[in-house]
Design an enzyme around this catalytic site. Sequence first.
Site, short mmCIF file in Angstrom:
data_model
loop_
_atom_site.label_atom_id
_atom_site.label_comp_id
_atom_site.label_asym_id
_atom_site.label_seq_id
_atom_site.Cartn_x
_atom_site.Cartn_y
_atom_site.Cartn_z
N ARG A 126 -5.84 -3.79 5.19
CA ARG A 126 -4.59 -3.57 6.52
C ARG A 126 -5.80 -4.29 7.42
O ARG A 126 -6.36 -4.09 8.13
CB ARG A 126 -4.26 -2.26 6.91
CG ARG A 126 -3.31 -1.93 5.57
CD ARG A 126 -3.11 -0.91 5.54
NE ARG A 126 -1.96 -0.50 6.89
CZ ARG A 126 -0.61 -1.09 7.12
NH1 ARG A 126 0.37 -1.11 5.23
NH2 ARG A 126 -0.03 -1.04 8.06
N ILE B 85 -4.61 1.02 -2.58
CA ILE B 85 -2.89 1.32 -1.99
C ILE B 85 -3.29 0.75 -3.58
O ILE B 85 -2.26 0.97 -5.24
CB ILE B 85 -2.75 -0.03 -1.60
CG1 ILE B 85 -2.88 1.16 0.22
CG2 ILE B 85 -0.56 -1.04 -1.71
CD1 ILE B 85 -2.03 0.23 1.07
N ILE C 292 -5.53 -6.36 -0.20
CA ILE C 292 -6.21 -6.69 -0.01
C ILE C 292 -6.60 -6.10 1.24
O ILE C 292 -7.53 -6.38 1.58
CB ILE C 292 -6.33 -8.09 0.50
CG1 ILE C 292 -5.27 -8.56 0.93
CG2 ILE C 292 -5.95 -8.06 -1.16
CD1 ILE C 292 -6.24 -9.98 1.24
N ARG D 77 9.79 1.81 15.71
CA ARG D 77 10.83 2.18 14.47
C ARG D 77 12.02 3.09 14.89
O ARG D 77 12.07 3.47 16.12
CB ARG D 77 10.09 2.81 13.74
CG ARG D 77 9.46 2.29 12.15
CD ARG D 77 8.60 3.34 12.09
NE ARG D 77 6.96 2.63 11.77
CZ ARG D 77 6.92 1.26 10.18
NH1 ARG D 77 8.34 1.62 9.06
NH2 ARG D 77 5.49 0.99 10.05
N HIS E 151 -12.32 32.86 -10.42
CA HIS E 151 -13.01 32.36 -11.73
C HIS E 151 -11.69 32.78 -12.20
O HIS E 151 -10.58 33.58 -11.87
CB HIS E 151 -13.64 33.50 -12.37
CG HIS E 151 -13.55 32.51 -14.02
ND1 HIS E 151 -14.01 31.71 -13.57
CD2 HIS E 151 -13.00 33.93 -14.98
CE1 HIS E 151 -13.93 32.02 -15.86
NE2 HIS E 151 -12.87 32.60 -16.26
N THR F 39 -0.64 2.25 18.45
CA THR F 39 0.59 0.68 17.32
C THR F 39 -0.51 0.60 16.19
O THR F 39 0.43 -0.02 15.19
CB THR F 39 0.47 -0.03 18.05
OG1 THR F 39 -0.71 -0.98 17.94
CG2 THR F 39 1.15 0.19 19.65
#
EC number: 1.8.1.4
Length: 467
Positions: A274, A185, A272, A35, A446, A144
């Site tokens: 990963r 998610i 749904i 990236r 408290h 990864t």
Amino acid sequence: MSSYDLVVIGTGPGGYVCAIRAAQLGLKTAVVEKRATHGGTCLNVGCIPSKALLHASEAFEEAGTHFADLGVIVSAPKLDLKKMMAFKDEGVAGNTKGVEFLLKKNGVDSYRGTGRLAGAGRVEVIAEDGGNQLLETKNVVIATGSDVTKLPGVTIDERVVVSSTGALELESVPKKLVVIGAGVIGLELGSVWRRLGAEVTVVEYLDRVLPGMDGEVGKQFHRILGKQGITFKLSSKVTGVELGKKGATVTVEPAAGGAAETLQADVVLVAIGRVPYTDGLGLETVGVQVDNKGRIQTDSHYATNVTGIYAIGDVIAGPMLAHKAEDEGVAVAELLAGQSGHVNYAVIPNVVYTYPEVASVGKTEEELKKDGIAYNAGKFPFTANGRAKVNHTTDGFVKILADAATDRVLGVHIVGADAGNLIAEVAVAMEFGASAEDVARTCHAHPTLTEAVKEAALAVGKRAIHI
Ligand code: FAD
Ligand code: NAI
């Protein structure tokens, strides 16, 4: 050729933390990241941007609904989505730059490109322009991460049919959002877009939300989100998504079979699960074994079947959570430096950052029953907590499960405002093998929400005071 003690492939929370810890321990370390920025899924398209949007959308909703109750009179808030997205992007950039700074500060070399295992002790870095570089190394840690699970027959175009990545970048608020999957998610990003004005319908295959979490928590959370306006279609499966001129038509059937119905959507979010990500790594060139779910197989010291190659984080078994990846990164670095790195998988907190938040650590009631472990449960609702009452944040409860014979805390489950922070105290208690009585006899300030934790611990011994 540059040579290292350790090359880490991937700089998500697992990889970058591993590299920093290894460098602290004196190992000559490099990271390889494909990236443009460090931080992996978590910082770029996961934890950080989703939490930024959860925070901003909660403020938007609060301003429009609850401010008046507090005597704060403002005119109806207007949404500037572009600005909200810029706020999120600024948070992401601040965090990814922070990782770059930390890697440099610790003397970790950074290589940009796809890392590929190129034989014993060698990692090839393939840059985007095709150029390549070979690194020599005593050890490799694969970090990864993971990628979105695809729904067969449904193409994600990140415009109308989106994954979490697209759902973090929508250019306008969809009138109708259909979410496939009532997991973390789906419920976090479903909450974001509902708060910003979308009509949200969540289609879930199973008969409950947040499968895997404590059943009672799931039930209450389902009710609360329903009251907030999210529509649920449980025990239902999506059998097709057809793109139209505008938006999509989603075909839904009962999971057990039966008549189909269709839902119109401007945007469909596929959430749904990963799957581990190992594309382009060249696992086969060196013979690293994966299991039937594509996860790299390791032993308890994160070693794969190939000498000198280790793996951590989402790409191996276990919960796909940033803090689990980080702790494994530290553990493997310490093991490589001759220390005794270790992760206690029995005490990994799990938090859903909706409103209210959901947080859990340790065993659920269902797991204890299945394992035949006798336990006592202590429960305390936030309706009976002074701070929650005065703040109008009374949704939810704290539940503590303790061993019937020893009183040792085995699991804690919280639905409530700030549950993600509240869970930390019990995680520490569990790490030290505390009993419910230990938590109950600890003085809690408290008025704080933490008093609900103390009261739930008291309730294990049937002696809660405020209920
Ligand atoms: P990743 O973060 O996925 O990083 C892997 C990195 O490796 C990536 O940067 C990738 O580009 C790089 N890479 C892959 N292959 C190569 C290669 N061959 N060469 C070079 N680089 C490579 N978890 C939480 O704990 N809390 C949350 O609130 C949370 N929110 C989330 C929200 C969303 C929308 C999503 C999608 C996930 C969320 N998660 C959250 C999960 C969390 O992001 C992951 O568990 C975590 O990022 C895993 O870390 P990792 O280091 O194993 O992998
Ligand atoms: P998930 O595993 O949490 O939930 C997926 C849901 O989809 C499940 O309820 C499952 O039963 C359902 N499902 C599966 N197939 C389906 C189908 N065909 N039709 C309808 N429903 C279906 O996965 P999710 O939400 O995609 O998140 C992936 C991972 O990312 C999580 O497991 C978690 O580890 C991580 N994450 C963590 C967060 C946090 O810690 N706050 C936030 C977001 C993600």
